[in-house]
Design a protein around this motif. Structure first.
Motif, PDB file in Angstrom:
ATOM      1  N   LYS A 102      10.212 -10.332   0.878  1.00  0.00           N
ATOM      2  CA  LYS A 102      11.459  -9.776   0.344  1.00  0.00           C
ATOM      3  C   LYS A 102      12.000  -8.627   1.196  1.00  0.00           C
ATOM      4  CE  LYS A 102      13.183 -10.999  -2.857  1.00  0.00           C
ATOM      5  NZ  LYS A 102      14.154 -12.067  -3.120  1.00  0.00           N
ATOM      6  N   GLY A 103      11.324  -8.333   2.316  1.00  0.00           N
ATOM      7  CA  GLY A 103      11.886  -7.388   3.265  1.00  0.00           C
ATOM      8  C   GLY A 103      11.466  -5.946   3.107  1.00  0.00           C
ATOM      9  N   LEU A 104      10.505  -5.644   2.233  1.00  0.00           N
ATOM     10  CA  LEU A 104      10.036  -4.264   2.123  1.00  0.00           C
ATOM     11  C   LEU A 104       9.338  -3.851   3.412  1.00  0.00           C
ATOM     12  CD1 LEU A 104       8.817  -4.093  -1.560  1.00  0.00           C
ATOM     13  CD2 LEU A 104      10.469  -2.547  -0.511  1.00  0.00           C
ATOM     14  N   GLN A 105       9.488  -2.566   3.783  1.00  0.00           N
ATOM     15  CA  GLN A 105       9.014  -2.088   5.072  1.00  0.00           C
ATOM     16  C   GLN A 105       8.223  -0.797   4.908  1.00  0.00           C
ATOM     17  OE1 GLN A 105      12.527  -1.465   7.434  1.00  0.00           O
ATOM     18  NE2 GLN A 105      13.428  -3.415   6.840  1.00  0.00           N
ATOM     19  N   ARG A 106       7.378  -0.509   5.911  1.00  0.00           N
ATOM     20  CA  ARG A 106       6.716   0.786   5.959  1.00  0.00           C
ATOM     21  C   ARG A 106       7.775   1.876   6.053  1.00  0.00           C
ATOM     22  NH1 ARG A 106       2.769   1.144  10.742  1.00  0.00           N
ATOM     23  NH2 ARG A 106       2.249   3.127   9.728  1.00  0.00           N
ATOM     24  N   THR A 144       0.872  -1.163   0.000  1.00  0.00           N
ATOM     25  CA  THR A 144       0.000   0.000   0.000  1.00  0.00           C
ATOM     26  C   THR A 144       0.909   1.212   0.000  1.00  0.00           C
ATOM     27  OG1 THR A 144      -1.646  -1.200   1.282  1.00  0.00           O
ATOM     28  CG2 THR A 144      -1.877   1.181   1.189  1.00  0.00           C
ATOM     29  N   MET A 145       0.627   2.188  -0.887  1.00  0.00           N
ATOM     30  CA  MET A 145       1.595   3.254  -1.115  1.00  0.00           C
ATOM     31  C   MET A 145       0.920   4.606  -1.237  1.00  0.00           C
ATOM     32  SD  MET A 145       3.689   1.289  -4.098  1.00  0.00           S
ATOM     33  CE  MET A 145       2.184   1.359  -5.036  1.00  0.00           C
ATOM     34  N   GLN A 146       1.749   5.635  -1.170  1.00  0.00           N
ATOM     35  CA  GLN A 146       1.292   6.998  -1.365  1.00  0.00           C
ATOM     36  C   GLN A 146       2.369   7.755  -2.134  1.00  0.00           C
ATOM     37  OE1 GLN A 146       0.043   8.925   2.208  1.00  0.00           O
ATOM     38  NE2 GLN A 146      -0.106  10.960   1.301  1.00  0.00           N
ATOM     39  N   THR A 147       1.948   8.584  -3.077  1.00  0.00           N
ATOM     40  CA  THR A 147       2.911   9.413  -3.800  1.00  0.00           C
ATOM     41  C   THR A 147       3.608  10.350  -2.825  1.00  0.00           C
ATOM     42  OG1 THR A 147       1.587   9.352  -5.826  1.00  0.00           O
ATOM     43  CG2 THR A 147       3.197  11.141  -5.617  1.00  0.00           C
ATOM     44  N   THR A 158       3.309   2.670   2.718  1.00  0.00           N
ATOM     45  CA  THR A 158       2.574   2.954   3.948  1.00  0.00           C
ATOM     46  C   THR A 158       2.119   1.697   4.672  1.00  0.00           C
ATOM     47  OG1 THR A 158       0.509   3.175   2.697  1.00  0.00           O
ATOM     48  CG2 THR A 158       1.792   5.188   3.088  1.00  0.00           C
ATOM     49  N   ASP A 159       2.079   0.571   3.951  1.00  0.00           N
ATOM     50  CA  ASP A 159       1.711  -0.687   4.587  1.00  0.00           C
ATOM     51  C   ASP A 159       2.182  -1.844   3.720  1.00  0.00           C
ATOM     52  OD1 ASP A 159       0.707  -2.258   6.575  1.00  0.00           O
ATOM     53  OD2 ASP A 159      -1.366  -2.211   5.866  1.00  0.00           O
ATOM     54  N   VAL A 160       2.485  -2.960   4.357  1.00  0.00           N
ATOM     55  CA  VAL A 160       2.906  -4.176   3.654  1.00  0.00           C
ATOM     56  C   VAL A 160       2.035  -5.320   4.159  1.00  0.00           C
ATOM     57  CG1 VAL A 160       4.803  -5.739   3.121  1.00  0.00           C
ATOM     58  CG2 VAL A 160       5.270  -3.310   3.538  1.00  0.00           C
ATOM     59  N   ALA A 161       1.325  -5.966   3.251  1.00  0.00           N
ATOM     60  CA  ALA A 161       0.389  -7.020   3.634  1.00  0.00           C
ATOM     61  C   ALA A 161       1.113  -8.213   4.248  1.00  0.00           C
ATOM     62  CB  ALA A 161      -0.420  -7.461   2.413  1.00  0.00           C
ATOM     63  N   GLU A 162       0.511  -8.744   5.295  1.00  0.00           N
ATOM     64  CA  GLU A 162       1.067  -9.908   5.981  1.00  0.00           C
ATOM     65  C   GLU A 162       1.149 -11.093   5.024  1.00  0.00           C
ATOM     66  OE1 GLU A 162       2.707 -11.586   9.438  1.00  0.00           O
ATOM     67  OE2 GLU A 162       1.898  -9.556   9.209  1.00  0.00           O
ATOM     68  N   GLY A 163       2.328 -11.719   4.948  1.00  0.00           N
ATOM     69  CA  GLY A 163       2.526 -12.887   4.112  1.00  0.00           C
ATOM     70  C   GLY A 163       2.674 -12.602   2.632  1.00  0.00           C
ATOM     71  N   SER A 164       2.711 -11.338   2.263  1.00  0.00           N
ATOM     72  CA  SER A 164       2.810 -10.972   0.842  1.00  0.00           C
ATOM     73  C   SER A 164       4.218 -11.158   0.312  1.00  0.00           C
ATOM     74  CB  SER A 164       2.391  -9.508   0.651  1.00  0.00           C
ATOM     75  OG  SER A 164       3.308  -8.645   1.312  1.00  0.00           O
ATOM     76  N   VAL A 165       4.338 -11.089  -1.031  1.00  0.00           N
ATOM     77  CA  VAL A 165       5.656 -11.176  -1.669  1.00  0.00           C
ATOM     78  C   VAL A 165       6.551 -10.052  -1.169  1.00  0.00           C
ATOM     79  CG1 VAL A 165       6.883 -11.051  -3.867  1.00  0.00           C
ATOM     80  CG2 VAL A 165       4.704 -12.273  -3.733  1.00  0.00           C
TER      81      VAL A 165
END
Length: 225
Positions: free
Chosen positions: A171-175, A137-140, A160-167
């Motif tokens: 791969k370590g992407l963070q808020r 989930t993102m914001q410009t 702004t958010d990373v879904a639980e268990g998502s790709v």
């Protein structure tokens, strides 16, 4: 190296180390990136570049694969570290680098390694604005938002958010991560991000350039579907 340290202690009263300010790992450790660089037999991947360092002042980029230092081949992080540690502080160094399908050279100048390396970690609380592929989930990112979040970049897409268990989470992407480019094409808005993902070949991996705190890094994502 021990003899070198002893000589420095005698001469300067302390041990100083040259560095260029990057995080590294062996290409073989990153299967997704290795898949994108099938013609590269071995090398050292630049995983992140710290701000205000020799690497940050050079043309070096995350996901670059360093294959030699001043003509000396390097295939492991240890080999690269040894090559840099044997340079003098302030010495010019030429790196042979593979970037995508290109073979390039990157020149930089070593600096003294800081006593303590501190990378700022930010916990951001931003209301989600738009959902996207890979569980993000993102914001410009705007100038005002960058100032509010105390970010050093002013263009890109902030996670702004990373879904639980998502790709993305795997791969370590963070808020708080800021995605600045996709497959080396700048992403200045959520619309840019979505358009780039739509054009991408999902049978292959997607390369994201990411600003995280005071370091730039990369993430390779592949649609699990």
């Amino acid at each position: 190296m021990a003899m070198d340290s002893a000589e420095k202690l005698i001469k300067d009263g302390k041990v100083t180390r040259p560095w260029i300010g990057i995080g590294i790992k062996e290409l073989a450790e990153d299967k997704d990136l290795a898949e994108l660089a099938k013609d590269v037999k071995g090398g050292v991947v630049v995983t992140e570049i710290h701000n205000d360092t020799p690497a940050a002042k050079s043309d070096l980029q995350p996901a670059d694969i360093i294959v030699s230092v001043d003509g000396a081949p390097v295939k492991t992080p240890r080999e690269l570290q040894q090559q840099i540690l044997h340079k003098k502080i302030g010495q010019k160094v030429m790196l042979d680098v593979v970037r995508g399908a290109k073979n390039i050279q990157v020149a930089l100048q070593t600096d003294e390694m800081p006593d303590q390396l501190q990378v700022a970690a930010h916990e951001h609380r931003v209301r989600p604005k738009a959902e996207s592929a890979f569980g993000l989930t993102m914001q410009t990112l705007t100038k005002e938002l960058a100032e509010r979040l105390k970010l050093e970049v002013t263009e890109g897409v902030v996670v702004t958010d990373v879904a639980e268990g998502s790709v993305a989470q795997q791969k370590g992407l963070q808020r708080g991560d800021v995605i600045t480019a996709i497959d080396r094409v700048p992403a200045r808005s959520v619309e840019d991000f979505k358009a780039a993902i739509a054009k991408a070949d999902h049978d292959k991996s997607v390369l994201l350039y990411v600003q995280r705190g005071r370091a730039s890094t990369f993430v390779v994502l592949k649609d699990s579907k």
